[in-house]
Motif scaffolding. Structure first.
Motif, short mmCIF file in Angstrom:
data_model
loop_
_atom_site.label_atom_id
_atom_site.label_comp_id
_atom_site.label_asym_id
_atom_site.label_seq_id
_atom_site.Cartn_x
_atom_site.Cartn_y
_atom_site.Cartn_z
N GLN A 296 0.86 -1.18 0.00
CA GLN A 296 0.00 0.00 0.00
C GLN A 296 0.89 1.22 0.00
O GLN A 296 1.81 1.35 0.83
CB GLN A 296 -0.95 0.04 1.20
N ALA A 297 0.61 2.15 -0.93
CA ALA A 297 1.43 3.35 -1.06
C ALA A 297 0.77 4.58 -0.48
O ALA A 297 1.46 5.51 -0.06
CB ALA A 297 1.75 3.61 -2.53
N VAL A 298 -0.57 4.59 -0.46
CA VAL A 298 -1.30 5.80 -0.06
C VAL A 298 -2.59 5.43 0.65
O VAL A 298 -3.27 4.46 0.28
CB VAL A 298 -1.66 6.66 -1.31
N THR A 299 -2.92 6.22 1.66
CA THR A 299 -4.29 6.28 2.16
C THR A 299 -4.67 7.74 2.24
O THR A 299 -3.86 8.57 2.66
CB THR A 299 -4.46 5.59 3.53
N VAL A 300 -5.87 8.07 1.79
CA VAL A 300 -6.38 9.44 1.98
C VAL A 300 -7.14 9.41 3.29
O VAL A 300 -8.29 8.98 3.35
CB VAL A 300 -7.25 9.89 0.81
N ALA A 301 -6.43 9.82 4.33
CA ALA A 301 -6.90 9.57 5.70
C ALA A 301 -7.88 10.64 6.17
O ALA A 301 -7.77 11.81 5.83
CB ALA A 301 -5.71 9.51 6.64
N GLU A 302 -8.79 10.18 7.00
CA GLU A 302 -9.68 11.09 7.72
C GLU A 302 -9.16 11.23 9.15
O GLU A 302 -8.55 10.30 9.70
CB GLU A 302 -11.11 10.54 7.74
N PRO A 303 -9.42 12.38 9.80
CA PRO A 303 -8.97 12.57 11.18
C PRO A 303 -9.96 11.91 12.14
O PRO A 303 -10.82 12.56 12.74
CB PRO A 303 -8.97 14.10 11.32
N LEU A 304 -9.85 10.60 12.27
CA LEU A 304 -10.87 9.81 12.96
C LEU A 304 -11.09 10.26 14.40
O LEU A 304 -12.23 10.38 14.86
CB LEU A 304 -10.48 8.32 12.91
N ASN A 305 -10.01 10.52 15.11
CA ASN A 305 -10.15 10.94 16.51
C ASN A 305 -10.82 12.31 16.58
O ASN A 305 -11.73 12.53 17.40
CB ASN A 305 -8.79 10.97 17.19
N LEU A 306 -10.38 13.22 15.72
CA LEU A 306 -11.02 14.55 15.66
C LEU A 306 -12.51 14.41 15.35
O LEU A 306 -13.35 15.10 15.94
CB LEU A 306 -10.32 15.41 14.60
N GLN A 307 -12.84 13.54 14.41
CA GLN A 307 -14.25 13.36 14.04
C GLN A 307 -15.06 12.81 15.21
O GLN A 307 -16.25 13.12 15.34
CB GLN A 307 -14.35 12.46 12.82
N PRO A 330 -10.80 18.06 7.87
CA PRO A 330 -9.79 17.99 6.81
C PRO A 330 -9.43 16.56 6.43
O PRO A 330 -9.60 15.63 7.21
CB PRO A 330 -8.58 18.69 7.43
N LEU A 331 -8.91 16.40 5.21
CA LEU A 331 -8.41 15.11 4.77
C LEU A 331 -6.90 15.22 4.57
O LEU A 331 -6.34 16.32 4.54
CB LEU A 331 -9.11 14.67 3.49
N HIS A 332 -6.25 14.07 4.42
CA HIS A 332 -4.79 14.07 4.37
C HIS A 332 -4.31 12.93 3.47
O HIS A 332 -4.66 11.76 3.70
CB HIS A 332 -4.24 13.89 5.78
N VAL A 333 -3.55 13.25 2.43
CA VAL A 333 -2.93 12.24 1.57
C VAL A 333 -1.66 11.74 2.26
O VAL A 333 -0.66 12.47 2.34
CB VAL A 333 -2.61 12.81 0.18
N VAL A 334 -1.71 10.53 2.76
CA VAL A 334 -0.59 9.96 3.52
C VAL A 334 0.24 9.07 2.60
O VAL A 334 -0.27 8.15 1.97
CB VAL A 334 -1.09 9.12 4.71
N THR A 335 1.56 9.37 2.55
CA THR A 335 2.51 8.60 1.76
C THR A 335 3.73 8.27 2.63
O THR A 335 3.84 8.75 3.75
CB THR A 335 2.98 9.40 0.53
N SER A 336 4.65 7.50 2.09
CA SER A 336 5.86 7.20 2.84
C SER A 336 6.68 8.45 3.12
O SER A 336 7.47 8.49 4.08
CB SER A 336 6.71 6.17 2.09
N ALA A 337 6.48 9.50 2.32
CA ALA A 337 7.25 10.74 2.49
C ALA A 337 6.75 11.59 3.66
O ALA A 337 7.51 12.38 4.21
CB ALA A 337 7.20 11.56 1.20
N ASN A 338 5.47 11.45 4.03
CA ASN A 338 4.93 12.30 5.10
C ASN A 338 4.29 11.53 6.24
O ASN A 338 3.61 12.10 7.08
CB ASN A 338 3.93 13.32 4.53
#
Length: 365
Positions: A296-307, A330-338
């Motif tokens: 898996q290279a990417v998940t477009v994550a939701e701020p689950l705890n914030l929600q 907000p949403l967040h594109v999570v990759t190995s770089a961040n």
């Protein structure tokens, strides 16, 4: 045509040319979206005012399936936020089936709670029970119970909490397009049990095709059955498409929990093709796969705890008889770089924007 007429035609043509929009650059546009959502989230753009925290409330969370990392993350956030208010929380697990969720709803009604949180299943599915709760005057808020953000009056939901699902889907598709150098061959995984899942999958399909990529197949397979279905399905798709299958786009990380062994058996490296990209939700296992570069290279994550905190705030607003906050998280594109910032070391997207303190301030805590 005389010289004056020719001049008039030339001027008119130049005016028309300057009025036309410039040709779009699909790659530049897609990169801009990815860069926007891959950056750090440090500013608070949520509510700053609202009713003081109600005292002594007893609430129930109806979780669609506690095996789903997104649903579980929201439960944790609700428990944390409710604890700050001194509320009692009972979490009931629908165990991934309609029958299980129906039974859980019955248990919830027997508890006579002050409020109910619907967590991770389509509100229409349990419409009779929700009408019963509505008739009893029990406020309800939800996470991912509909494709839209905000009130769902047809089923008595005061506010449905989610990121902008269409932006999540667009960001996932744009990342795949950029990663494939503008020539992705995509398989999309969704679950028609959920309206939001179909909406997200349709948006990804539209985005890939409008950018000029190819959707090889649109696969409808239940999230609750991924452990049984995905190993053989992965093998079948590899046999069918081979190297044409460059990227997978799924509406949830759970699809990729069970693809790795089949890909490995086919001799595909953890960072090989197909490259797996999830349009939600940012589960712990997804973070671990991304960090390790394993299938898996990417998940477009939701701020689950914030929600979870937002759900408690929205329920508090319902108790006070005021309007919902209007906040879209907000949403967040999570990759190995961040992967290591904005909560990454805890394997979740937990924005460093002080949301806990902001909500506590609103509640007078």
């Amino acid at each position: 045509m005389n010289r004056r007429t020719m001049l008039q035609v030339t001027v008119a043509a130049l005016a028309l040319m300057t009025s036309l929009p410039a040709f779009a650059d699909p790659m530049a546009d897609a990169k801009a979206v990815v860069d926007k959502y891959a950056s750090k989230v440090t500013g608070w753009d949520g509510p700053t005012t609202g009713p003081k925290g109600a005292a002594g409330k007893n609430i129930v969370i109806l979780a669609g399936d506690m095996k789903n990392g997104g649903i579980l993350g929201v439960v944790t956030g609700v428990q944390e936020a409710a604890g700050a208010l001194g509320w009692k929380v009972t979490a009931l697990d629908g165990a991934g089936s309609i029958g299980g969720r129906t039974a859980a709803f019955g248990q919830a009604m027997a508890l006579k709670p002050d409020g109910i949180i619907i967590d991770g299943f389509d509100a229409v599915e349990q419409k009779p029970a929700m009408e019963q709760a509505k008739a009893a005057g029990i406020p309800m808020v939800s996470w991912h119970a509909a494709s839209n953000v905000g009130p769902v009056p047809d089923v008595g939901v005061f506010a449905n909490v989610t990121t902008d699902a269409m932006e999540v889907s667009k960001a996932a598709a744009d990342w795949a397009f950029v990663d494939a150098g503008g020539k992705p061959g995509v398989v999309i995984f969704t679950d028609s049990t959920y309206a939001i899942a179909i909406a997200k999958a349709d948006r990804m399909k539209k985005e890939i095709e409008s950018l000029g990529g190819t959707v090889l197949e649109y696969v409808d397979t239940p999230i609750a059955e991924t452990s049984q279905r995905m190993p053989q399905l992965t093998t079948s798709l590899l046999q069918k498409y081979g190297e044409k299958w460059t990227h997978s786009l799924a509406i949830n990380d759970l699809y990729f929990d069970f693809m790795g062994p089949s890909l490995a058996s086919a001799g595909i490296a953890g960072d090989g093709k197909p490259v797996n990209v999830a349009a939600g939700d940012g589960s712990e296992s997804a973070y671990q796969r991304i960090r390790a570069k394993q299938y898996q290279a990417v998940t477009v994550a939701e701020p689950l705890n914030l929600q979870g905190w937002q759900l408690v705030d929205e329920l508090n607003r319902a108790f006070a008889g005021v309007a919902w906050s209007g906040y879209v998280s907000p949403l967040h594109v999570v990759t190995s770089a961040n992967v290591e910032f904005d909560g990454g070391p805890k394997n979740s997207f937990d924005p460093d924007n002080g949301y806990r303190d902001h909500y506590k301030s609103i509640w007078g805590k």
